[in-house]
Design an enzyme around this catalytic site. Sequence first.
Site, mmCIF file in Angstrom:
data_model
loop_
_atom_site.group_PDB
_atom_site.id
_atom_site.type_symbol
_atom_site.label_atom_id
_atom_site.label_comp_id
_atom_site.label_asym_id
_atom_site.label_seq_id
_atom_site.Cartn_x
_atom_site.Cartn_y
_atom_site.Cartn_z
ATOM 1 N N SER A 238 0.847 -1.189 0.000
ATOM 2 C CA SER A 238 0.000 0.000 0.000
ATOM 3 C C SER A 238 0.885 1.242 0.000
ATOM 4 C CB SER A 238 -0.907 0.047 1.240
ATOM 5 O OG SER A 238 -1.789 -1.047 1.280
ATOM 6 N N SER A 276 -3.109 -3.173 -3.417
ATOM 7 C CA SER A 276 -2.513 -2.003 -2.761
ATOM 8 C C SER A 276 -3.604 -1.073 -2.263
ATOM 9 C CB SER A 276 -1.616 -1.248 -3.748
ATOM 10 O OG SER A 276 -1.076 -0.081 -3.153
ATOM 11 N N ASP A 278 -4.406 2.587 -1.384
ATOM 12 C CA ASP A 278 -3.832 3.893 -1.730
ATOM 13 C C ASP A 278 -4.741 4.968 -1.139
ATOM 14 O OD1 ASP A 278 -2.124 2.288 -3.293
ATOM 15 O OD2 ASP A 278 -3.451 2.474 -5.024
#
Length: 375
Positions: A238, A276, A278
């Site tokens: 991340s 991920s 974000d």
Amino acid sequence: MGIRDIGVRVGHGTPGPFNSITDVQGVRVGHRTLVENRAEVSIRTGVTIIEPRAGIARFDPCFAGCHVLNGNGDATGLEWIRESGLLSTPIAYTNTHSVGVVRDALVAAEREWVGDSQYWCMPVVLETFDGVLNDIWGQHVTATHVHEAQAQARSGPVAEGSVGGGTGMICHEFKGGIGTASRKLAADDGGWCVGALVQANYGRRDALRVAGYPVGVALRNLPSPFDRRQAGVPGMGSIVVTLATDAPLLPHQCEQLARRASIGLARVGGGTEYSSGDIFVAFSVGNRGIPPADYGKAGEPVISVRSVSQDFMSALFVAAAEAVEEAILNALVAAEDMDGRGAHVAALGTARLLKALEQVGWRRGADHADHPFAD
């Protein structure tokens, strides 16, 4: 050591004196880094604190906004930012399994400062996963570590790389972590400052771009820390970003600014992995005297605030994108090799980076007009 120190220029903007989020007046950053070996346990983690204003932010909140590009992560306090447009606590970065203890420690610290005169607080805590290098299930971050990071919060230069919350992080399959950068706008654009601080723990190596050059193509055959099945897969992780500015922005403008972190992330080669998380937060210190949201308190029914004209927002967007792009690269350049839990994660390293840049057409001192990918 940052990306500029090796002669690589990112964008066209001018950094502030520290090239850091702390170039925004009043913003302070503190780290507590944990690197220990206990029998068979590798501890590679920590906590980073961003204070929007020196002192007790609760009594002088900032307008703020947030944006989630991909929600494969967690955070506390964002719903209150969306609802109220206010940031009234520090922002903390840590690992995925330590969000709770960091949040609770910030609540306890606030009670110590203000006693029982307030009803509640909702600290903002952001996380990324460091379980490849760190014994994340051990939950080794404690309230004491949070308070130590707060006590270390300072203006001026900010330590980058494998420090604080970024200690055990991996970025584009190299050692990642904390990075920061800033941009100072020209007087004609308002003269304001935008600073970014990232915790970079995302990305595939072959997607890495530096100042527009596809260096990942030259680096993709290097050994990966994700070669072992139990270590996860390339691209997992991340990135969390905080943007600060002294431009007097309203909450919806802070949200607009937070969205531009996506552009900086994309320029480095991120933002396309489902695995991920974000998550981005932006706040403005450009208004003072905003009343805290404490129900039952008497106060003025109307307040006066200032706001940047919409015609001047574009320059702030450019600054935010460039600051995030450079902050990520600074995290990569500053990080060092790290071993933990049987894994080895190599740093990108300046020599390796410069060689890869040259292989894909970069040359020292070239300006944008000479960039083979400029058009």
